[in-house]
Design a protein around this motif. Structure first.
Motif: not given
Length: 278
Positions: A182-200
């Protein structure tokens, strides 16, 4: 002809337009929305000639113990006059006793060393059109209810409280995670940035989890422009290049007044939210 004087003033919302013009002239990818997000999390100073913004610097606090010094830009017409040093010194004053982190180009390295910063490692920028990446079955999208667990993992990896940053990231983008039970042990975020998208950021127990998180998110972005910033020691350059994200640049991570960690944390940061805020 009399040269117009330069004054330093607090960075306020109406200065974003001038700051955006500076960053575009410098070749930075930031949109107005990217500036507005980081300014909302930060204190800063602008250099003005009349009403025109000719320099910027921000200090993003992470609780009472740490900060990021970022968005340091000087208009080309004003370079070589010590303005970058004045702006940086001003925002270091805003940081108080906090540890200060920043990323430097080779050109900026001598100034920051004179101001007491020490280089720690390199950060690689990977960017390109995302290719085909399989979606691992051990990763899933998560909702706002998981944000407290995400914040706790980042606090362990980063070594400071970045709750305000994660509140902003939750409004701007999406999160994926790996669970054990039931526990989250790792994650990643993503969003719009600049001319595209960023992961982090990507925070994980090991590089295998980090690769799975990246593959999962990139599998949803095939054909789009994606950027990922990674510390050199993560060893993720090879898979990122396989997925179409070429290594396009390098900056140097630096720190001033580092408190240090007594032991190796259980999780680490494999990809940054951005070069500006780590």
């Amino acid at each position: 002809m009399q040269t117009e004087s330069i004054v330093l003033a607090p960075f306020e919302a109406h200065h974003v337009r001038g700051a955006l013009a500076l960053s575009r002239a410098a070749g930075w990818a930031h949109r107005r929305e990217d500036w507005e997000m980081i300014r909302s999390l930060s204190e800063g100073r602008v250099a003005l000639t009349g009403d025109r913004v000719v320099g910027t610097a921000l200090m993003t606090p992470f609780g009472d113990t740490c900060s990021a010094i970022n968005m340091i830009i000087v208009d080309e017409s004003q370079r070589g006059r010590g303005l970058g040093r004045k702006l940086t010194t001003a925002v270091l004053g805003l940081a108080g006793e906090r540890e200060c982190r920043l990323t430097a180009t080779n050109d900026g390295l001598p100034l920051y060393e004179k101001l007491g910063f020490v280089a720690t490692h390199q950060i690689f920028r990977h960017q390109g059109i995302a290719g085909k990446a399989g979606a691992p079955e051990n990763v899933e999208w998560i909702g706002p209810d998981a944000l407290p667990a995400v914040k706790a993992l980042d606090r362990t990896a980063f070594g400071a409280d970045r709750d305000a940053l994660y509140n902003a990231l939750a409004k701007e983008g999406s999160f994926a995670a790996i669970r054990k039970g039931d526990h989250i042990v790792a994650f990643a975020a993503t969003r719009l940035f600049g001319k595209g998208q960023v992961v982090g950021p990507v925070v994980a127990e090991n590089s295998e989890q980090a690769r799975d998180l990246l593959a999962f998110i990139l599998s949803s972005k095939e054909g789009r422009i994606v950027r990922v910033d990674i510390p050199e020691q993560t060893g993720l350059s090879s898979p990122l290049e396989d997925w179409g994200l070429r290594r396009e640049g390098t900056v140097i991570a630096m720190v001033r007044g580092a408190a240090g960690q007594s032991e190796t944390p259980a999780v680490q940061t494999f990809c940054l939210a951005s070069q500006a805020i780590g």
